[in-house]
Design an enzyme around this catalytic site. Structure first.
Site, PDB file in Angstrom:
ATOM      1  N   SER A  25       0.460  -1.184  -0.105  1.00  0.00           N
ATOM      2  CA  SER A  25      -0.054   0.105  -0.093  1.00  0.00           C
ATOM      3  C   SER A  25       0.726   1.305   0.029  1.00  0.00           C
ATOM      4  O   SER A  25       0.715   2.730  -0.731  1.00  0.00           O
ATOM      5  CB  SER A  25      -0.686   0.020   1.232  1.00  0.00           C
ATOM      6  OG  SER A  25      -1.452   1.313   1.148  1.00  0.00           O
ATOM      7  N   PHE A  84       2.493   1.957  -3.166  1.00  0.00           N
ATOM      8  CA  PHE A  84       1.905   2.457  -4.372  1.00  0.00           C
ATOM      9  C   PHE A  84       1.214   3.809  -4.519  1.00  0.00           C
ATOM     10  O   PHE A  84       0.847   4.551  -5.236  1.00  0.00           O
ATOM     11  CB  PHE A  84       0.404   1.416  -4.525  1.00  0.00           C
ATOM     12  CG  PHE A  84       0.851   0.308  -5.583  1.00  0.00           C
ATOM     13  CD1 PHE A  84       0.300   0.637  -6.496  1.00  0.00           C
ATOM     14  CD2 PHE A  84       0.718  -0.872  -5.366  1.00  0.00           C
ATOM     15  CE1 PHE A  84       0.355  -0.198  -7.776  1.00  0.00           C
ATOM     16  CE2 PHE A  84       1.358  -1.876  -6.246  1.00  0.00           C
ATOM     17  CZ  PHE A  84       1.066  -1.405  -7.254  1.00  0.00           C
ATOM     18  N   HIS A  85       0.900   4.544  -2.932  1.00  0.00           N
ATOM     19  CA  HIS A  85       0.549   5.312  -2.402  1.00  0.00           C
ATOM     20  C   HIS A  85       1.851   7.003  -2.663  1.00  0.00           C
ATOM     21  O   HIS A  85       1.655   7.476  -3.564  1.00  0.00           O
ATOM     22  CB  HIS A  85       0.722   5.894  -1.259  1.00  0.00           C
ATOM     23  CG  HIS A  85      -0.511   5.471  -0.517  1.00  0.00           C
ATOM     24  ND1 HIS A  85      -1.696   3.860  -0.551  1.00  0.00           N
ATOM     25  CD2 HIS A  85      -1.977   6.503  -0.299  1.00  0.00           C
ATOM     26  CE1 HIS A  85      -1.872   4.306   0.245  1.00  0.00           C
ATOM     27  NE2 HIS A  85      -2.623   5.509   0.058  1.00  0.00           N
ATOM     28  N   GLU A  86       3.253   6.061  -2.765  1.00  0.00           N
ATOM     29  CA  GLU A  86       4.086   7.069  -2.938  1.00  0.00           C
ATOM     30  C   GLU A  86       4.499   7.032  -4.526  1.00  0.00           C
ATOM     31  O   GLU A  86       4.851   8.270  -5.303  1.00  0.00           O
ATOM     32  CB  GLU A  86       5.600   6.317  -2.585  1.00  0.00           C
ATOM     33  CG  GLU A  86       6.736   7.152  -3.364  1.00  0.00           C
ATOM     34  CD  GLU A  86       7.013   8.307  -2.112  1.00  0.00           C
ATOM     35  OE1 GLU A  86       7.855   9.424  -2.967  1.00  0.00           O
ATOM     36  OE2 GLU A  86       6.595   7.962  -1.142  1.00  0.00           O
TER      37      GLU A  86
END
Length: 477
Positions: free
Chosen positions: A397, A400-402
């Site tokens: 998670s 993918f946020h980064e």
């Protein structure tokens, strides 16, 4: 008019009024109605009794009672009136702030930050977006070859790894090579991430279907009831529906509704446009002026940074709530309605989450189901502990946020990654506090504070100043 029962004195040896009324009703029901003279006598007795109720000698305090807001009684009371008061005050305060902001700054709506002068000329990003559907087609071809047993299991896995890796690397390279606007890059990375998640589910599910089919052929089912509808081979129609459906988990068939409510879809689209405009208004009128008048939170005065973070917390919270409502409630339901997709549990009541772990399980159900299905339980089945499985889930998670934030901003400071990984100690902290104090409100308040009051405004300040510093450095070259 009769006073409350608590003010009515005892009748001594007489029969209570309630008993008299019950006897009269019972007699009437039995057909033995009292005579008119008896009714007059009864009314006269009641009138005489009422005279005693309001005498100065009648006791006003007759039993032990708690105040409504005392610690023992507060949770047994209805606070609907106070909730209405909070709503009225919230509307009044925010209306005053909007009027004050417009009088002070005027209308600040602009598109420069979101769409640069070259946004319409960002044809590499547009071409990249238009070519993304080739990756699902390639995955389908791999599954067709595997179905006909033309390639081995290891080759199938290798090809799926190449396809899923390419669907992320390709947009990243295009965005980094082109100096595009932030919003254009974010939309492309968001779409690429969704396709990656869907293709991983597509490959993993079909791999499991092949294993189940082999077990059925050998007569070994491990005592598991298997739905024949969910062990069908992939087709172009099924893959196309899956790529458009508001889900990240592939399966050959989904629960479907019977018709499309066209009027309902139009109403939801209007709501979506209204709330999207509201988000833009809040960003341009409040968030941008606040961050412009602030310093980098890690370089300026600590108290000034705290003041900016707290001032930024309310508008960022409003934007985040509008985003949640627009995407998870309106847009996903619109897609589901147009595709007759039946399972519309896109979120649960995450606002009541007692721990951070509960929040992550409830606020984004499509991603949660994907993580449980394709990361968490596979880790458990392969011998990893629950803690390690949670750590791996948060790592994916955070990555993918980064990607979705850092790549469009052309900044790799790992602020988003650190923010997501910081949730892990909060998971254990809120769980510990809930068990220690046996109070669901403690964990809920900690969640709201760290997530909405501290976390999001801090990330906005960090990324904004890094983006502005990068643009300033490019201008000075």
């Amino acid at each position: 008019m009769a006073p409350p029962p608590s003010l009515a004195p005892d009748r001594g040896g007489g029969e209570p009024d309630d008993a008299l009324r019950l006897r009269a009703r019972a007699a009437a029901a039995a057909g033995d109605a009292p005579a008119p003279q008896q009714q007059q006598e009864q009314r006269h007795q009641e009138q005489q009794q009422q005279l005693l109720w309001y005498r100065a000698s009648a006791p006003a305090h007759r039993r032990v009672r708690e105040s409504p807001l005392s610690s023992d009684a507060i949770f047994r009371q209805s606070h609907a009136g106070l909730l209405n008061l909070c709503i009225v005050v919230l509307v009044a305060v925010n209306s005053r702030l909007i009027i004050e902001n417009l009088m002070k700054y005027g209308l600040l709506i602009r598109a420069g930050f979101w769409f640069s002068g070259t946004s319409l000329a960002d044809w590499p990003l547009l071409m990249c977006c238009l070519t993304l559907p080739t990756f699902p087609l390639a995955a389908l071809m791999v599954e067709k070859l595997a179905q006909r047993k033309l390639i081995s299991k290891h080759v199938v896995i290798l090809l799926h790894i190449v396809i899923t890796t390419s669907v992320l690397v390709y947009p990243v390279v295009v965005i980094l090579k082109c100096d595009s606007a932030v919003l254009s890059g974010f939309v492309l990375m968001f779409l690429a991430s969704i396709i990656w998640l869907k293709l991983v589910s597509f490959a993993h599910t079909n791999y499991d279907i092949r294993m189940l089919s082999k077990s059925i052929e050998k007569g070994v089912t491990h005592d598991i009831s298997i739905d024949p509808e969910n062990i069908k081979w992939p087709t172009f129609k099924r893959l196309s529906y899956f790529m458009l459906a508001p889900t990240l988990c592939y399966q050959p068939s989904y629960p479907r509704t019977t018709y499309i409510r066209k009027g309902w879809v139009v109403r939801q689209l209007i709501k979506c446009l209204v709330f999207t405009g509201l988000m833009g208004f809040i960003i341009e009128q409040y968030i941008n002026p606040i961050v412009k008048n602030s310093k980098h939170p890690l370089k300026g005065n600590f108290l000034n940074a705290i003041e900016r973070v707290l001032k930024l917390s309310v508008p960022t919270l409003y934007v985040w709530l509008c985003m949640f409502y627009c995407f998870f409630h309106l847009w996903l339901n619109i897609l589901a309605e147009l595709l007759c997709f039946g399972d519309r549990e896109f979120y649960k009541d995450w606002w009541n989450a007692k721990t951070v772990e509960e929040y992550w399980r409830m606020w984004n159900m499509p991603v949660h189901k994907w993580v449980i299905r394709h990361i968490y339980f596979p880790c458990i089945r392969n011998g990893f502990s629950k803690g390690v499985a949670i750590l791996i889930s948060f790592l994916v998670s955070a990555a993918f946020h980064e990607l979705c934030v850092a790549v469009p901003c052309h900044i790799f400071k790992f602020w988003a990654f650190i923010g997501i990984m910081f949730q892990i100690p909060l998971v254990f902290l809120t769980k510990y506090l809930q068990d220690k104090f046996n109070n669901t409100m403690v964990g809920n308040m900690i969640f709201w504070f760290f997530f909405s009051i501290l976390g999001q405004p801090m990330c906005v300040l960090l990324y904004y100043h890094d983006v502005m510093n990068r643009q300033q450095a490019q201008t000075n070259r």
